[in-house]
Motif scaffolding. Structure first.
Motif, short mmCIF file in Angstrom:
data_model
loop_
_atom_site.label_atom_id
_atom_site.label_comp_id
_atom_site.label_asym_id
_atom_site.label_seq_id
_atom_site.Cartn_x
_atom_site.Cartn_y
_atom_site.Cartn_z
N ALA A 1 5.10 -14.10 -25.37
CA ALA A 1 4.37 -15.30 -24.93
C ALA A 1 4.27 -15.39 -23.41
O ALA A 1 3.40 -16.07 -22.88
N ARG A 2 5.14 -14.68 -22.73
CA ARG A 2 5.14 -14.68 -21.27
C ARG A 2 4.46 -13.44 -20.69
O ARG A 2 4.64 -13.10 -19.53
N GLY A 3 3.70 -12.75 -21.54
CA GLY A 3 2.90 -11.63 -21.08
C GLY A 3 3.57 -10.27 -21.10
O GLY A 3 2.99 -9.29 -20.64
N HIS A 4 4.77 -10.19 -21.63
CA HIS A 4 5.47 -8.91 -21.71
C HIS A 4 5.11 -8.20 -23.01
O HIS A 4 4.87 -8.84 -24.02
N ASP A 5 5.10 -6.89 -22.97
CA ASP A 5 5.00 -6.11 -24.20
C ASP A 5 6.43 -5.95 -24.71
O ASP A 5 7.24 -5.26 -24.09
N ALA A 6 6.74 -6.62 -25.80
CA ALA A 6 8.09 -6.60 -26.34
C ALA A 6 8.18 -5.55 -27.44
O ALA A 6 7.38 -5.55 -28.37
N VAL A 7 9.16 -4.67 -27.33
CA VAL A 7 9.38 -3.62 -28.32
C VAL A 7 10.78 -3.80 -28.88
O VAL A 7 11.76 -3.80 -28.14
N GLY A 8 10.86 -3.97 -30.19
CA GLY A 8 12.15 -4.09 -30.85
C GLY A 8 12.43 -2.86 -31.67
O GLY A 8 11.51 -2.25 -32.22
N VAL A 9 13.69 -2.48 -31.74
CA VAL A 9 14.10 -1.36 -32.59
C VAL A 9 15.05 -1.94 -33.62
O VAL A 9 16.08 -2.53 -33.27
N GLU A 10 14.68 -1.82 -34.88
CA GLU A 10 15.43 -2.41 -35.99
C GLU A 10 15.70 -1.34 -37.04
O GLU A 10 14.80 -0.62 -37.45
N PHE A 11 16.93 -1.27 -37.50
CA PHE A 11 17.34 -0.26 -38.47
C PHE A 11 16.92 -0.61 -39.89
O PHE A 11 16.70 0.26 -40.72
N VAL A 12 16.77 -1.89 -40.19
CA VAL A 12 16.50 -2.35 -41.56
C VAL A 12 15.02 -2.66 -41.74
O VAL A 12 14.51 -3.62 -41.15
N PRO A 13 14.31 -1.87 -42.55
CA PRO A 13 12.87 -2.09 -42.73
C PRO A 13 12.52 -3.49 -43.22
O PRO A 13 11.51 -4.07 -42.81
N SER A 14 13.33 -4.08 -44.09
CA SER A 14 13.02 -5.40 -44.62
C SER A 14 13.06 -6.47 -43.53
O SER A 14 12.34 -7.48 -43.62
N ALA A 15 13.85 -6.29 -42.49
CA ALA A 15 13.88 -7.24 -41.38
C ALA A 15 12.56 -7.20 -40.60
O ALA A 15 12.06 -8.23 -40.16
N VAL A 16 11.99 -6.01 -40.45
CA VAL A 16 10.70 -5.87 -39.78
C VAL A 16 9.61 -6.55 -40.60
O VAL A 16 8.79 -7.31 -40.07
N GLU A 17 9.62 -6.31 -41.91
CA GLU A 17 8.64 -6.95 -42.79
C GLU A 17 8.78 -8.47 -42.74
O GLU A 17 7.78 -9.19 -42.66
N ALA A 18 10.01 -8.96 -42.77
CA ALA A 18 10.26 -10.41 -42.75
C ALA A 18 9.81 -11.03 -41.43
O ALA A 18 9.30 -12.15 -41.43
N TYR A 19 10.00 -10.33 -40.32
CA TYR A 19 9.57 -10.84 -39.02
C TYR A 19 8.10 -11.23 -39.05
O TYR A 19 7.72 -12.33 -38.66
N PHE A 20 7.26 -10.32 -39.52
CA PHE A 20 5.82 -10.58 -39.55
C PHE A 20 5.45 -11.57 -40.66
O PHE A 20 4.61 -12.45 -40.46
N ALA A 21 6.08 -11.47 -41.82
CA ALA A 21 5.77 -12.36 -42.94
C ALA A 21 6.09 -13.81 -42.58
O ALA A 21 5.31 -14.72 -42.90
N GLU A 22 7.22 -14.05 -41.92
CA GLU A 22 7.61 -15.41 -41.55
C GLU A 22 6.64 -16.05 -40.56
O GLU A 22 6.57 -17.27 -40.45
N ARG A 23 5.88 -15.22 -39.86
CA ARG A 23 4.90 -15.73 -38.90
C ARG A 23 3.48 -15.71 -39.47
O ARG A 23 2.53 -16.05 -38.79
N GLY A 24 3.35 -15.27 -40.71
CA GLY A 24 2.05 -15.20 -41.36
C GLY A 24 1.14 -14.16 -40.74
O GLY A 24 -0.08 -14.31 -40.75
#
Length: 81
Positions: free
Chosen positions: A12-35
């Motif tokens: 939101a502050r203009g940065h390209d944020a890159v996250g590294v997550e070991f659990v695939p379901s957490a990545v799916e949930a991140y986007f799903a929770e935001r629609g």
């Protein structure tokens, strides 16, 4: 990185944020929770999901490299001591 709101805050502050997550379901949930429906690709066999300034890589943090994440100006670990 989990489903941290820190990623949203940085993007939101203009940065390209890159996250590294070991659990695939957490990545799916991140986007799903935001629609959000992320764009998906694989870079060096690492799954990457992107949307709105945030990219999430499914991987062991110690296995990724700048070819996957891009060059990072800073690294933040929300759970580090």
């Amino acid at each position: 990185c989990g489903k941290s709101v820190d990623l949203d805050w940085l993007a939101a502050r203009g940065h390209d944020a890159v996250g590294v997550e070991f659990v695939p379901s957490a990545v799916e949930a991140y986007f799903a929770e935001r629609g959000l429906s992320p764009r998906r690709e694989a870079i060096d066999s690492f799954p990457v999901s992107r949307r709105d300034g945030v990219a999430l890589v499914v991987a062991d943090f110690f296995a990724v490299h700048p070819g996957v994440t891009g060059v990072c100006d800073a690294v933040y670990d929300r759970a580090a001591w």
